[in-house]
Design a protein around this motif. Structure first.
Motif, PDB file in Angstrom:
ATOM      1  N   PRO A   4      26.117 -70.289-118.092  1.00 24.93           N
ATOM      2  CA  PRO A   4      25.698 -68.913-118.377  1.00 24.93           C
ATOM      3  C   PRO A   4      26.719 -67.909-117.845  1.00 24.93           C
ATOM      4  O   PRO A   4      27.395 -68.156-116.840  1.00 24.93           O
ATOM      5  N   LEU A   5      26.827 -66.795-118.530  1.00 21.83           N
ATOM      6  CA  LEU A   5      27.631 -65.710-118.011  1.00 21.83           C
ATOM      7  C   LEU A   5      26.969 -65.157-116.757  1.00 21.83           C
ATOM      8  O   LEU A   5      25.747 -65.133-116.638  1.00 21.83           O
ATOM      9  N   ARG A   6      27.781 -64.702-115.829  1.00 23.31           N
ATOM     10  CA  ARG A   6      27.282 -64.152-114.577  1.00 23.31           C
ATOM     11  C   ARG A   6      27.584 -62.658-114.532  1.00 23.31           C
ATOM     12  O   ARG A   6      28.753 -62.259-114.560  1.00 23.31           O
ATOM     13  N   VAL A   7      26.546 -61.852-114.477  1.00 28.38           N
ATOM     14  CA  VAL A   7      26.704 -60.395-114.462  1.00 28.38           C
ATOM     15  C   VAL A   7      26.186 -59.847-113.141  1.00 28.38           C
ATOM     16  O   VAL A   7      25.046 -60.112-112.747  1.00 28.38           O
ATOM     17  N   GLY A   8      27.018 -59.101-112.464  1.00 26.29           N
ATOM     18  CA  GLY A   8      26.615 -58.453-111.225  1.00 26.29           C
ATOM     19  C   GLY A   8      26.146 -57.034-111.491  1.00 26.29           C
ATOM     20  O   GLY A   8      26.889 -56.234-112.076  1.00 26.29           O
ATOM     21  N   LEU A   9      24.918 -56.725-111.083  1.00 26.42           N
ATOM     22  CA  LEU A   9      24.345 -55.388-111.245  1.00 26.42           C
ATOM     23  C   LEU A   9      24.510 -54.647-109.924  1.00 26.42           C
ATOM     24  O   LEU A   9      23.731 -54.828-108.981  1.00 26.42           O
ATOM     25  N   VAL A  10      25.544 -53.847-109.846  1.00 23.38           N
ATOM     26  CA  VAL A  10      25.909 -53.180-108.597  1.00 23.38           C
ATOM     27  C   VAL A  10      25.123 -51.878-108.477  1.00 23.38           C
ATOM     28  O   VAL A  10      25.238 -50.979-109.319  1.00 23.38           O
ATOM     29  N   GLY A  11      24.301 -51.807-107.440  1.00 19.25           N
ATOM     30  CA  GLY A  11      23.461 -50.639-107.226  1.00 19.25           C
ATOM     31  C   GLY A  11      22.301 -51.033-106.337  1.00 19.25           C
ATOM     32  O   GLY A  11      22.195 -52.183-105.914  1.00 19.25           O
ATOM     33  N   ASP A  12      21.438 -50.089-106.067  1.00 22.47           N
ATOM     34  CA  ASP A  12      20.356 -50.320-105.117  1.00 22.47           C
ATOM     35  C   ASP A  12      19.051 -50.437-105.894  1.00 22.47           C
ATOM     36  O   ASP A  12      18.443 -49.438-106.278  1.00 22.47           O
ATOM     37  N   ALA A  34      23.407 -62.756-129.457  1.00 20.54           N
ATOM     38  CA  ALA A  34      24.758 -63.314-129.555  1.00 20.54           C
ATOM     39  C   ALA A  34      24.799 -64.800-129.233  1.00 20.54           C
ATOM     40  O   ALA A  34      25.880 -65.378-129.143  1.00 20.54           O
ATOM     41  N   SER A  35      23.619 -65.407-129.043  1.00 24.34           N
ATOM     42  CA  SER A  35      23.538 -66.827-128.661  1.00 24.34           C
ATOM     43  C   SER A  35      24.340 -67.103-127.404  1.00 24.34           C
ATOM     44  O   SER A  35      25.080 -68.089-127.307  1.00 24.34           O
ATOM     45  N   ILE A  36      24.184 -66.218-126.440  1.00 27.56           N
ATOM     46  CA  ILE A  36      24.855 -66.326-125.153  1.00 27.56           C
ATOM     47  C   ILE A  36      23.790 -66.474-124.068  1.00 27.56           C
ATOM     48  O   ILE A  36      22.741 -65.842-124.136  1.00 27.56           O
ATOM     49  N   ARG A  37      24.045 -67.327-123.070  1.00 27.97           N
ATOM     50  CA  ARG A  37      23.158 -67.382-121.911  1.00 27.97           C
ATOM     51  C   ARG A  37      23.728 -66.486-120.819  1.00 27.97           C
ATOM     52  O   ARG A  37      24.941 -66.439-120.617  1.00 27.97           O
ATOM     53  N   VAL A  38      22.855 -65.780-120.140  1.00 21.00           N
ATOM     54  CA  VAL A  38      23.311 -64.861-119.109  1.00 21.00           C
ATOM     55  C   VAL A  38      22.405 -64.930-117.896  1.00 21.00           C
ATOM     56  O   VAL A  38      21.182 -65.086-118.022  1.00 21.00           O
ATOM     57  N   ARG A  39      23.008 -64.840-116.739  1.00 18.95           N
ATOM     58  CA  ARG A  39      22.291 -64.689-115.484  1.00 18.95           C
ATOM     59  C   ARG A  39      22.790 -63.420-114.816  1.00 18.95           C
ATOM     60  O   ARG A  39      23.982 -63.121-114.846  1.00 18.95           O
ATOM     61  N   TYR A  40      21.879 -62.686-114.237  1.00 20.62           N
ATOM     62  CA  TYR A  40      22.275 -61.456-113.566  1.00 20.62           C
ATOM     63  C   TYR A  40      21.805 -61.497-112.118  1.00 20.62           C
ATOM     64  O   TYR A  40      20.863 -62.196-111.762  1.00 20.62           O
ATOM     65  N   GLU A  41      22.490 -60.723-111.295  1.00 25.22           N
ATOM     66  CA  GLU A  41      22.141 -60.626-109.874  1.00 25.22           C
ATOM     67  C   GLU A  41      22.284 -59.176-109.442  1.00 25.22           C
ATOM     68  O   GLU A  41      23.319 -58.545-109.700  1.00 25.22           O
ATOM     69  N   LEU A  60      30.719 -56.751-114.447  1.00 19.71           N
ATOM     70  CA  LEU A  60      30.071 -55.896-113.451  1.00 19.71           C
ATOM     71  C   LEU A  60      29.476 -54.680-114.140  1.00 19.71           C
ATOM     72  O   LEU A  60      30.123 -54.037-114.965  1.00 19.71           O
ATOM     73  N   TRP A  61      28.225 -54.402-113.791  1.00 23.64           N
ATOM     74  CA  TRP A  61      27.494 -53.266-114.352  1.00 23.64           C
ATOM     75  C   TRP A  61      27.076 -52.395-113.174  1.00 23.64           C
ATOM     76  O   TRP A  61      26.261 -52.813-112.346  1.00 23.64           O
ATOM     77  N   CYS A  62      27.657 -51.207-113.080  1.00 22.85           N
ATOM     78  CA  CYS A  62      27.293 -50.273-112.011  1.00 22.85           C
ATOM     79  C   CYS A  62      26.112 -49.458-112.520  1.00 22.85           C
ATOM     80  O   CYS A  62      26.249 -48.658-113.449  1.00 22.85           O
ATOM     81  N   VAL A  63      24.947 -49.679-111.949  1.00 21.59           N
ATOM     82  CA  VAL A  63      23.692 -49.225-112.547  1.00 21.59           C
ATOM     83  C   VAL A  63      23.354 -47.785-112.169  1.00 21.59           C
ATOM     84  O   VAL A  63      23.889 -47.234-111.199  1.00 21.59           O
ATOM     85  N   PRO A  64      22.455 -47.136-112.933  1.00 21.31           N
ATOM     86  CA  PRO A  64      22.012 -45.782-112.595  1.00 21.31           C
ATOM     87  C   PRO A  64      21.221 -45.749-111.283  1.00 21.31           C
ATOM     88  O   PRO A  64      20.906 -46.772-110.703  1.00 21.31           O
ATOM     89  N   ALA A  65      20.924 -44.525-110.874  1.00 17.63           N
ATOM     90  CA  ALA A  65      20.132 -44.202-109.681  1.00 17.63           C
ATOM     91  C   ALA A  65      21.007 -44.066-108.450  1.00 17.63           C
ATOM     92  O   ALA A  65      21.006 -44.899-107.547  1.00 17.63           O
TER      93      ALA A  65
END
Length: 244
Positions: A4-12, A34-41, A60-65
């Motif tokens: 799986p793809l690994r996506v980091g959700l940077v934020g609080d 997209a027939s992709i497996r993904v895991r996020y943290e 890396l996804w720098c999230v709102p808030a």
């Protein structure tokens, strides 16, 4: 089967924030399409004190808030994505901090900062909006030949916001003259998104596209982000023991 793809959700992480509830839904919907497996943290900003905390992610996804508990952590994560060509998505607070990181580390404006946390600083590249964008939809117009325009396939969309701060117009010409460039504006012509030239995927939006997932809609820019993650992950060098 591919890992799986690994996506980091940077934020609080805060489950009361609509965007935070929407992000996992948007990711899973985009992955399925997209027939992709993904895991996020979720990665708390105060944990990003070196690249070791984030260098295992494919995107890396720098999230709102914001304000974030650690602006330094958010900026370090964005710098890591920018310098190492890691796909990056930054809506709302992510947009604001992507602009600050670029101003500090590319333009050399070490005093560039955010009016929300330093209201009297001499170089607030992020400043209060003349009219806060709190709830509701606004029209966003995409710049031709951008990743945003390609992802959505239309010249404009209605996008959701929850934001009181945006780019300080005093610095707009310099900040978005390249390699960071304008990618979208609103009906009044105010800047609402930027992209980075010669990067696999570095897109930051003042609006919050992921919110559409809360009403069952797919989010094209999230799908484009995941496809970029998959593409760059597939081209990572493999060590002799088979580890990426």
């Amino acid at each position: 089967m591919a890992e799986p793809l690994r996506v980091g959700l940077v934020g609080d992480h805060n489950p009361s924030v609509p965007a935070h509830r929407a992000i996992p839904i948007a990711l899973q919907r985009a992955a399925a399409g997209a027939s992709i497996r993904v895991r996020y943290e979720w990665v708390p900003t105060e944990e990003v004190i070196s690249s070791d905390r984030i260098d295992s992610f494919d995107g890396l996804w720098c999230v709102p808030a914001s304000p974030y508990r650690s602006m330094a952590g958010a900026l370090l994560a964005i710098q890591h994505a920018r310098e190492n060509r890691i796909p990056f998505l930054g809506p709302c607070g992510g947009f604001q901090h992507a602009v600050i990181e670029y101003a500090q580390n590319v333009l050399g404006w070490r005093d560039a900062t955010h009016a929300e946390t330093s209201p009297h600083a001499p170089r607030n590249v992020i400043a209060p909006l003349s009219c806060g964008l709190l709830e509701g939809e606004r029209v966003v117009r995409f710049v031709p030949n951008t990743k945003l325009r390609a992802a959505y396939g239309v010249p404009q969309v209605a996008a959701e916001y929850f934001c009181r701060y945006g780019l300080n117009s005093e610095f707009r010409a310099t900040l978005a003259s390249g390699p960071l460039r304008e990618a979208a504006s609103d009906e009044a012509g105010d800047l609402r998104a930027v992209e980075l030239d010669e990067h696999p995927f570095f897109v930051a939006t003042l609006f919050q596209p992921e919110r559409a997932a809360l009403t069952g809609k797919s989010v094209p820019i999230v799908a484009a982000f995941l496809k970029a993650c998959a593409s760059t992950a597939a081209h990572q060098p493999v060590a002799a023991d088979g580890r990426a």
